[in-house]
Every structure is written in C-alpha cells, then in structure tokens.
Design an enzyme around this catalytic site. Structure first.
Site, PDB file in Angstrom:
ATOM      1  N   HIS A 199       0.820  -1.215   0.000  1.00  0.00           N
ATOM      2  CA  HIS A 199       0.000   0.000   0.000  1.00  0.00           C
ATOM      3  C   HIS A 199       0.854   1.265   0.000  1.00  0.00           C
ATOM      4  O   HIS A 199       0.334   2.356  -0.251  1.00  0.00           O
ATOM      5  CB  HIS A 199      -0.992  -0.004   1.174  1.00  0.00           C
ATOM      6  CG  HIS A 199      -0.414   0.303   2.510  1.00  0.00           C
ATOM      7  ND1 HIS A 199      -0.104  -0.665   3.438  1.00  0.00           N
ATOM      8  CD2 HIS A 199      -0.109   1.483   3.116  1.00  0.00           C
ATOM      9  CE1 HIS A 199       0.354  -0.096   4.531  1.00  0.00           C
ATOM     10  NE2 HIS A 199       0.363   1.212   4.360  1.00  0.00           N
ATOM     11  N   ASP A 213       0.319  -7.524   1.650  1.00  0.00           N
ATOM     12  CA  ASP A 213       0.689  -6.111   1.772  1.00  0.00           C
ATOM     13  C   ASP A 213       2.199  -5.925   1.741  1.00  0.00           C
ATOM     14  O   ASP A 213       2.751  -5.122   2.491  1.00  0.00           O
ATOM     15  CB  ASP A 213       0.098  -5.489   3.043  1.00  0.00           C
ATOM     16  CG  ASP A 213       0.090  -3.962   2.986  1.00  0.00           C
ATOM     17  OD1 ASP A 213       0.273  -3.403   1.885  1.00  0.00           O
ATOM     18  OD2 ASP A 213      -0.078  -3.324   4.041  1.00  0.00           O
ATOM     19  N   SER A 231       4.753   2.730   7.770  1.00  0.00           N
ATOM     20  CA  SER A 231       4.430   1.575   6.940  1.00  0.00           C
ATOM     21  C   SER A 231       5.607   1.174   6.062  1.00  0.00           C
ATOM     22  O   SER A 231       6.211   2.009   5.386  1.00  0.00           O
ATOM     23  CB  SER A 231       3.231   1.876   6.043  1.00  0.00           C
ATOM     24  OG  SER A 231       2.044   1.795   6.766  1.00  0.00           O
TER      25      SER A 231
END
Length: 367
Positions: A107, A138, A218
């Site tokens: 993402h 992910d 992230s």
C-alpha cells in the site's frame, strides 16, 4: 477474525490504519473488591512495600541497559532504513541485500512502477523500480542501483519469526508523519493475529506490538534485540480515536516476507490459493466452524457445508479459524488439502482442490 474497517492514508501517511471493531480484542482482569469485615469496620489498606535503595538501583540499571540496547539496535540498523516517496504519499522501507533490493508495503507503492528512495536525512533521492507487489500480504519489492547509494548498501538480516515470543524487545524505525529516521521501542504484545490485507482477504500470523507505529512507518522494519527484522510494520488500531497510535500495531512476519520476496523476484507477483469458506470459533471445544461456503467454490465442490467444524488440515490439528487462514495462505493454487471435520457428531474427511484466489473476496467467504 473480527472484521476491521480499513482505510489507506495519503499525503505524509502511507500507513494502513484500522478502526477497532467492538470485540476485536478481549481484555480480562481480576479486581480486588476491597470488601470490609462483618463488624462494619473500614477495610484494611494494603500498601506496597517501599522499594529499597538496592532495588531502586537495580531497576535504574536495568532501564539504562534496555535504553542502551535500543540505541545499539538503532545505530546498527538506521543506515538500512529508507524513505520511499510516490506520487500519492510516502512510507518506509529497508534494504535486504547488496543487490539493491528493498522491502516495503504494497500500500506504500500503490500502483506505481517507479518510486523515489532516500537514504538518510538531507541526501538526494534516487530512483527505484517496483519489481512486484502482493496485496494479499501487503508486501512489495523495490530495487535501486547499488552504485547510486552513497556509502554503499547495508542490508538487514531477516530473523526466523517462528522463534519470536511475546515479551521480546521490539524496535520500530521509520518515517512517521514525514519525520525521518524515527525510533520507537516496545515489546511483542501478541502473536498470530489476523489483519486485513489491502485486497480484503486476511493476513494470518501478524505480530502485535506496542512500539509506536504511525502513518509513514508503513513498510519499515520491526527489529529484535540483535537488529534483525522480525516483521514489516503495516497497520495500527486507532480505536476510532483518529489516525494516531494507541499502542496496538501490527507487522507482517519475516517468514512471510522471505516467501513473498522470492516469488516477487521471480514472477513479480504471488499466486494465492483459495478455498472459499468463512469460519469462526465453534461454540464449544476447538476447531473452526464453517459459517458460509462460496457456491461452486473449492470447498463447496468438495462437499463442505455451513455448520461443519474443521478439526484438522493435512496432519495439523486446527485449534481455531486462524489455522485455516494460515494453511490456505501457505498453499498454492491446484494443491489439494485434506480436511477432517465434524458433522452431526460424526467425523469425516475430504480433499479440497484449491483454486486461484479472486481479486476480491466474495461476500460469503474470505478464506
């Protein structure tokens, strides 16, 4: 798995933030009611013994030692952690070998084929090519040219996440809210969590930590005491309180990273298997109770029905729904899984031939 509402953060974000659904995490505690005596006298007050000077010195020494260890992990790892910028935002990543391979979240890169990568503060960004991405885990793989990196590449080692234990030190390094090279530390709070992937399916086996993870973290590493990567920081729970950290973060375990990286390097994608069931915990005992079956899906064709309780997959005993997700997650399309289940008090067995996972989960099932 309890459903979580997921949202991607843009701008300086890039973290997948999940709103805590009711009942997602059950917390139990025992409390002293402080009941008084029968004669109506006030209850006796229990006081904590005063800490002695030697005990206080030992506690201070242990705290100082932990802080020193965290600092050592940071110094060993920081040169490997990068800032990744795309047209839609930014996130973190880390180097895993000397050929220029960098791991981050799917993402974070989104649909980009090219990204900009920055090593260290006040250094120019260099181009990076997105080798591949797997939205079901992910994870994404980016490559840079080693000769473009000032000072050379310093890869991080991937630990065996199967050896991680609750209570282990957990150190997160990344770029939250665009604040580069930020360090936070905590412990491994829990293991075997299920989190929702960007494609709507489940990622089993996630590591939960109380190390502060925020938008921009992230894709960065979650490290152990030896500065080895135990997971890739991917999501946080917000509890509905906003976009910031509330002490519950999740990382995709390093053993998943190893498998996915190999597939992305070879094919640029991962071919995921699919069984077509949704499961929950049974009312009593262990196993995974089938709540719904996708019509004409692999499980339905094999004869599995809603209400069946799966007790074994292959040679492994099923203790809960997470075991079903993990088994399918680790399998390949075309592979046959032997399933043992209970129906109406009788134990039965079937072979389910898995198919290729659809782009999005049907409403009946995500497994």
């Amino acid at each position: 798995m309890t459903a979580r509402g997921a949202a991607l953060l843009g701008g300086a974000g890039g973290a997948l933030v999940t709103a805590l659904a009711a009942g997602a995490l059950a917390v139990a505690g025992a409390f002293d009611t402080g009941t008084g005596s029968d004669d109506g006298a006030a209850p006796a007050q229990t006081t904590r013994p005063a800490r002695t000077a030697p005990a206080a010195r030992r506690a201070a020494a242990e705290a100082s030692s932990d802080a020193l260890l965290v600092g050592q992990v940071y110094r060993r790892a920081i040169a490997s952690v990068v800032l990744i910028r795309t047209g839609g935002g930014e996130g973190s990543g880390f180097v895993v070998d000397g050929t220029g391979r960098i791991i981050t979240n799917a993402h974070v890169v989104g649909g980009s084929r090219r990204v900009r990568v920055q090593f260290g503060e006040n250094t120019p960004t260099i181009p990076g090519r997105v080798v591949g991405r797997d939205r079901s885990s992910d994870l994404a793989l980016v490559r840079v040219l080693p000769r473009r990196v000032r000072g050379g590449l310093r890869p991080l080692a991937l630990a065996d996440s199967a050896r991680v234990r609750v209570g282990d030190l957990a150190v997160a390094i990344g770029n939250p809210f665009g604040l580069e090279r930020t360090l936070t530390a905590g412990v491994v709070s829990a293991l075997g969590r299920q989190i929702e992937a960007p494609d709507g399916f489940s990622i089993p086996g996630a590591i939960q930590t109380d190390a502060a993870i925020n938008p921009g973290n992230s894709g960065g590493p979650l490290l152990d005491r030896d500065a080895r990567v135990i997971g890739v920081n991917s999501q946080i729970e917000t509890g509905g309180a906003g976009r910031g950290n509330v002490g519950v973060g999740f990382a995709v375990p390093s053993n998943v990273v190893k498998a996915v990286t190999a597939d992305l390097e070879r094919d640029g994608r991962v071919r995921r298997a699919y069984m077509g069931v949704a499961t929950t915990a049974p009312r009593t005992g262990t196993g995974a109770r089938v709540t719904s079956v996708v019509p004409d899906g692999p499980a339905a064709r094999a004869g599995l029905r809603a209400g069946d309780v799966i007790v074994r997959v292959g040679t492994a005993r099923v203790t809960g729904p997470g075991d079903i997700s993990a088994a399918v997650f680790a399998a390949r399309p075309g592979q046959r899984l032997h399933i043992e289940y209970r129906r109406a008090g009788r134990r039965r067995g079937i072979d389910v031939r898995l198919t290729r996972r659809p782009a999005r989960p049907p409403p009946q099932a995500r497994g």
